[in-house]
Design a protein around this motif. Structure first.
Motif, PDB file in Angstrom:
ATOM      1  N   GLY A 248       0.835  -1.190   0.000  1.00 51.28           N
ATOM      2  CA  GLY A 248       0.000   0.000   0.000  1.00 51.28           C
ATOM      3  C   GLY A 248       0.867   1.236   0.000  1.00 51.28           C
ATOM      4  O   GLY A 248       2.091   1.152   0.147  1.00 51.28           O
ATOM      5  N   VAL A 249       0.252   2.391  -0.150  1.00 53.85           N
ATOM      6  CA  VAL A 249       1.010   3.632  -0.260  1.00 53.85           C
ATOM      7  C   VAL A 249       1.309   4.213   1.113  1.00 53.85           C
ATOM      8  O   VAL A 249       0.593   3.973   2.085  1.00 53.85           O
ATOM      9  CB  VAL A 249       0.263   4.681  -1.116  1.00 53.85           C
ATOM     10  CG1 VAL A 249      -0.046   4.135  -2.498  1.00 53.85           C
ATOM     11  CG2 VAL A 249      -1.012   5.153  -0.422  1.00 53.85           C
ATOM     12  N   ARG A 250       2.410   4.978   1.186  1.00 53.36           N
ATOM     13  CA  ARG A 250       2.758   5.765   2.348  1.00 53.36           C
ATOM     14  C   ARG A 250       2.621   7.245   1.973  1.00 53.36           C
ATOM     15  O   ARG A 250       2.305   7.586   0.845  1.00 53.36           O
ATOM     16  CB  ARG A 250       4.188   5.445   2.798  1.00 53.36           C
ATOM     17  CG  ARG A 250       4.309   4.283   3.797  1.00 53.36           C
ATOM     18  CD  ARG A 250       3.841   2.966   3.252  1.00 53.36           C
ATOM     19  NE  ARG A 250       4.006   1.860   4.216  1.00 53.36           N
ATOM     20  CZ  ARG A 250       3.549   0.637   4.006  1.00 53.36           C
ATOM     21  NH1 ARG A 250       2.900   0.341   2.909  1.00 53.36           N
ATOM     22  NH2 ARG A 250       3.722  -0.304   4.927  1.00 53.36           N
ATOM     23  N   TRP A 251       2.871   8.108   2.946  1.00 51.36           N
ATOM     24  CA  TRP A 251       2.714   9.544   2.705  1.00 51.36           C
ATOM     25  C   TRP A 251       3.497  10.014   1.484  1.00 51.36           C
ATOM     26  O   TRP A 251       2.995  10.814   0.684  1.00 51.36           O
ATOM     27  CB  TRP A 251       3.187  10.336   3.921  1.00 51.36           C
ATOM     28  CG  TRP A 251       2.129  10.683   4.924  1.00 51.36           C
ATOM     29  CD1 TRP A 251       2.011  10.224   6.198  1.00 51.36           C
ATOM     30  CD2 TRP A 251       1.028  11.596   4.734  1.00 51.36           C
ATOM     31  NE1 TRP A 251       0.914  10.790   6.821  1.00 51.36           N
ATOM     32  CE2 TRP A 251       0.307  11.640   5.946  1.00 51.36           C
ATOM     33  CE3 TRP A 251       0.607  12.380   3.661  1.00 51.36           C
ATOM     34  CZ2 TRP A 251      -0.820  12.433   6.113  1.00 51.36           C
ATOM     35  CZ3 TRP A 251      -0.515  13.179   3.824  1.00 51.36           C
ATOM     36  CH2 TRP A 251      -1.220  13.200   5.031  1.00 51.36           C
ATOM     37  N   SER A 252       4.728   9.538   1.323  1.00 48.57           N
ATOM     38  CA  SER A 252       5.592  10.037   0.248  1.00 48.57           C
ATOM     39  C   SER A 252       5.019   9.765  -1.128  1.00 48.57           C
ATOM     40  O   SER A 252       5.308  10.485  -2.086  1.00 48.57           O
ATOM     41  CB  SER A 252       6.989   9.426   0.363  1.00 48.57           C
ATOM     42  OG  SER A 252       6.918   8.016   0.423  1.00 48.57           O
ATOM     43  N   ALA A 253       4.179   8.738  -1.273  1.00 46.74           N
ATOM     44  CA  ALA A 253       3.605   8.397  -2.571  1.00 46.74           C
ATOM     45  C   ALA A 253       2.452   9.311  -2.949  1.00 46.74           C
ATOM     46  O   ALA A 253       1.969   9.269  -4.086  1.00 46.74           O
ATOM     47  CB  ALA A 253       3.122   6.947  -2.569  1.00 46.74           C
ATOM     48  N   LEU A 254       2.008  10.143  -2.024  1.00 47.00           N
ATOM     49  CA  LEU A 254       0.871  11.019  -2.289  1.00 47.00           C
ATOM     50  C   LEU A 254       1.305  12.411  -2.712  1.00 47.00           C
ATOM     51  O   LEU A 254       0.471  13.294  -2.873  1.00 47.00           O
ATOM     52  CB  LEU A 254      -0.018  11.118  -1.044  1.00 47.00           C
ATOM     53  CG  LEU A 254      -0.644   9.795  -0.588  1.00 47.00           C
ATOM     54  CD1 LEU A 254      -1.333   9.977   0.754  1.00 47.00           C
ATOM     55  CD2 LEU A 254      -1.639   9.292  -1.628  1.00 47.00           C
ATOM     56  N   GLY A 255       2.589  12.606  -2.906  1.00 50.17           N
ATOM     57  CA  GLY A 255       3.093  13.925  -3.263  1.00 50.17           C
ATOM     58  C   GLY A 255       2.656  14.400  -4.618  1.00 50.17           C
ATOM     59  O   GLY A 255       2.619  15.591  -4.894  1.00 50.17           O
ATOM     60  N   GLY A 256       2.294  13.473  -5.528  1.00 56.27           N
ATOM     61  CA  GLY A 256       1.851  13.872  -6.859  1.00 56.27           C
ATOM     62  C   GLY A 256       0.387  14.172  -6.942  1.00 56.27           C
ATOM     63  O   GLY A 256      -0.144  14.463  -8.012  1.00 56.27           O
ATOM     64  N   ALA A 257      -0.307  14.084  -5.790  1.00 56.98           N
ATOM     65  CA  ALA A 257      -1.741  14.352  -5.810  1.00 56.98           C
ATOM     66  C   ALA A 257      -1.994  15.789  -6.227  1.00 56.98           C
ATOM     67  O   ALA A 257      -1.339  16.705  -5.777  1.00 56.98           O
ATOM     68  CB  ALA A 257      -2.337  14.100  -4.421  1.00 56.98           C
ATOM     69  N   ASP A 258      -2.976  15.969  -7.088  1.00 52.12           N
ATOM     70  CA  ASP A 258      -3.284  17.304  -7.603  1.00 52.12           C
ATOM     71  C   ASP A 258      -4.780  17.536  -7.493  1.00 52.12           C
ATOM     72  O   ASP A 258      -5.564  16.832  -8.115  1.00 52.12           O
ATOM     73  CB  ASP A 258      -2.827  17.434  -9.056  1.00 52.12           C
ATOM     74  CG  ASP A 258      -3.066  18.829  -9.617  1.00 52.12           C
ATOM     75  OD1 ASP A 258      -3.242  19.757  -8.809  1.00 52.12           O
ATOM     76  OD2 ASP A 258      -3.089  18.974 -10.839  1.00 52.12           O
ATOM     77  N   GLY A 259      -5.171  18.510  -6.685  1.00 51.43           N
ATOM     78  CA  GLY A 259      -6.579  18.791  -6.527  1.00 51.43           C
ATOM     79  C   GLY A 259      -7.225  17.818  -5.561  1.00 51.43           C
ATOM     80  O   GLY A 259      -6.638  17.394  -4.585  1.00 51.43           O
ATOM     81  N   HIS A 260      -8.460  17.427  -5.866  1.00 49.94           N
ATOM     82  CA  HIS A 260      -9.258  16.595  -4.983  1.00 49.94           C
ATOM     83  C   HIS A 260      -8.669  15.200  -4.832  1.00 49.94           C
ATOM     84  O   HIS A 260      -8.283  14.561  -5.807  1.00 49.94           O
ATOM     85  CB  HIS A 260     -10.678  16.502  -5.537  1.00 49.94           C
ATOM     86  CG  HIS A 260     -11.550  15.589  -4.747  1.00 49.94           C
ATOM     87  ND1 HIS A 260     -12.016  15.921  -3.501  1.00 49.94           N
ATOM     88  CD2 HIS A 260     -12.013  14.349  -5.019  1.00 49.94           C
ATOM     89  CE1 HIS A 260     -12.748  14.916  -3.046  1.00 49.94           C
ATOM     90  NE2 HIS A 260     -12.762  13.961  -3.942  1.00 49.94           N
ATOM     91  N   VAL A 261      -8.579  14.738  -3.598  1.00 52.69           N
ATOM     92  CA  VAL A 261      -8.167  13.375  -3.302  1.00 52.69           C
ATOM     93  C   VAL A 261      -9.414  12.600  -2.923  1.00 52.69           C
ATOM     94  O   VAL A 261     -10.070  12.904  -1.933  1.00 52.69           O
ATOM     95  CB  VAL A 261      -7.144  13.330  -2.150  1.00 52.69           C
ATOM     96  CG1 VAL A 261      -6.784  11.894  -1.808  1.00 52.69           C
ATOM     97  CG2 VAL A 261      -5.897  14.109  -2.528  1.00 52.69           C
ATOM     98  N   GLY A 262      -9.761  11.607  -3.743  1.00 56.62           N
ATOM     99  CA  GLY A 262     -10.982  10.852  -3.518  1.00 56.62           C
ATOM    100  C   GLY A 262     -10.876   9.934  -2.316  1.00 56.62           C
ATOM    101  O   GLY A 262      -9.883   9.246  -2.129  1.00 56.62           O
ATOM    102  N   ALA A 263     -11.929   9.924  -1.494  1.00 58.40           N
ATOM    103  CA  ALA A 263     -11.938   9.064  -0.320  1.00 58.40           C
ATOM    104  C   ALA A 263     -11.928   7.598  -0.712  1.00 58.40           C
ATOM    105  O   ALA A 263     -11.212   6.792  -0.113  1.00 58.40           O
ATOM    106  CB  ALA A 263     -13.169   9.387   0.533  1.00 58.40           C
ATOM    107  N   THR A 264     -12.709   7.258  -1.708  1.00 61.40           N
ATOM    108  CA  THR A 264     -12.763   5.862  -2.138  1.00 61.40           C
ATOM    109  C   THR A 264     -11.414   5.395  -2.651  1.00 61.40           C
ATOM    110  O   THR A 264     -10.937   4.302  -2.320  1.00 61.40           O
ATOM    111  CB  THR A 264     -13.830   5.684  -3.231  1.00 61.40           C
ATOM    112  OG1 THR A 264     -15.101   6.102  -2.719  1.00 61.40           O
ATOM    113  CG2 THR A 264     -13.914   4.232  -3.677  1.00 61.40           C
TER     114      THR A 264
END
Length: 298
Positions: free
Chosen positions: A122-138
């Motif tokens: 699964g992902v850790r915090w560092s893998a979410l750095g490319g998130a842009d805009g809305h992060v979907g809960a699902t």
């Protein structure tokens, strides 16, 4: 709502409600603004506001439920805050809730180690750095590793940066995806720790029962109270220590629980079994959840 539907809908005189946005395709007609006033719209958006529209639509698709959110903070290093936070999340899972354990301590080497989930994919915090805009809960709930009924969002151990700029959006998604959020928050509040604390409705301060820790607890308490009005106290017994009463009196906080020494606990954590077998931690975790109103799900 599209502007071409605004007129007919305004004619029905619908009751006012929050969250109404009017999307104008670019006609710039005066009627658009009249209809917006009639509908009680928060704003009139155009094509340039597409990111805002997508964010709001994404939030609607995820649902607007908010989890019960709790921060656990240690007065000093080694107080046991990460262990207690993990135990609270495990107890929430035992009660039938869907908890997520959020690691907000960038210097703590990953709370997934405490849970025993460091090898779970699964992902850790560092893998979410490319998130842009809305992060979907699902989508977030599908990405996070899960172990013993607890999803975990951990800090990396490879020195990779934690993307504090996307933290508020990720934390908001976690609160929509799960019904209990337990945040392991460090006493040294950086951007990530502050963002996590600001979303919590309550906090537990873990203070060992000695003079130095009480002094450090005052400092940590002032930092926490700047963001969370409701703070509870868990004390940790020390041989020849002050006892829970004087600690509570010095900090002017109600004692939720008192943690004693569990000689099996360190071995359980070191061998990947987590803190879930500790009776004293289970009892303390249950008392914390009871105060949040999180009993067993029928």
């Amino acid at each position: 709502m599209a502007a071409d539907l605004a007129g007919p809908l305004a004619g029905t005189a619908p009751p006012r409600r929050e969250g109404v946005l009017l999307v104008d395709p670019g006609t710039a007609e005066g009627s658009v603004w009249r209809h917006a006033v009639a509908l009680g719209a928060e704003a009139v958006l155009d094509a340039r506001d597409e990111p805002v529209v997508l964010d709001r639509l994404g939030a609607l698709l995820d649902g607007d439920g908010e989890a019960a959110s709790l921060a656990v903070v240690g007065a000093v290093g080694g107080a046991g805050a990460s262990t207690l936070a993990t135990a609270v999340a495990l107890e929430a899972a035992r009660r039938g809730h869907r908890p997520v354990l959020v690691d907000a301590d960038t210097r703590g080497a990953g709370v997934d180690l405490v849970l025993g989930a460091e090898r779970v994919e699964g992902v850790r915090w560092s893998a979410l750095g490319g998130a842009d805009g809305h992060v979907g809960a699902t989508r977030l709930s599908r990405l996070l590793p899960e172990h013993r009924g607890v999803a975990v969002l951990a800090c990396p151990r490879d020195g990779a940066a934690v993307p504090a700029d996307v933290a508020p959006d990720v934390l908001a998604a976690a609160a929509r995806a799960y019904d209990v959020v337990v945040a392991d928050v460090p006493r040294h509040l950086d951007g990530l720790g502050t963002a996590a604390l600001q979303r919590c409705e309550g906090a537990v301060l873990v203070v060992p029962e000695d003079v130095r820790c009480v002094a450090a607890g005052r400092i940590a308490l002032a930092r926490v109270r700047a963001h969370v009005p409701r703070v509870l106290l868990v004390t940790v017994r020390r041989p020849g220590g002050l006892g829970s009463g004087p600690v509570a009196e010095a900090l002017r906080l109600p004692v939720v629980a008192r943690l004693g020494h569990d000689r099996r606990l360190r071995g359980d954590v070191d061998h990947g079994r987590g803190p879930g077998r500790s009776r004293t931690l289970r009892r303390a975790s249950g008392q914390v959840l009871d105060l949040l109103g999180l009993g067993t799900v029928a």
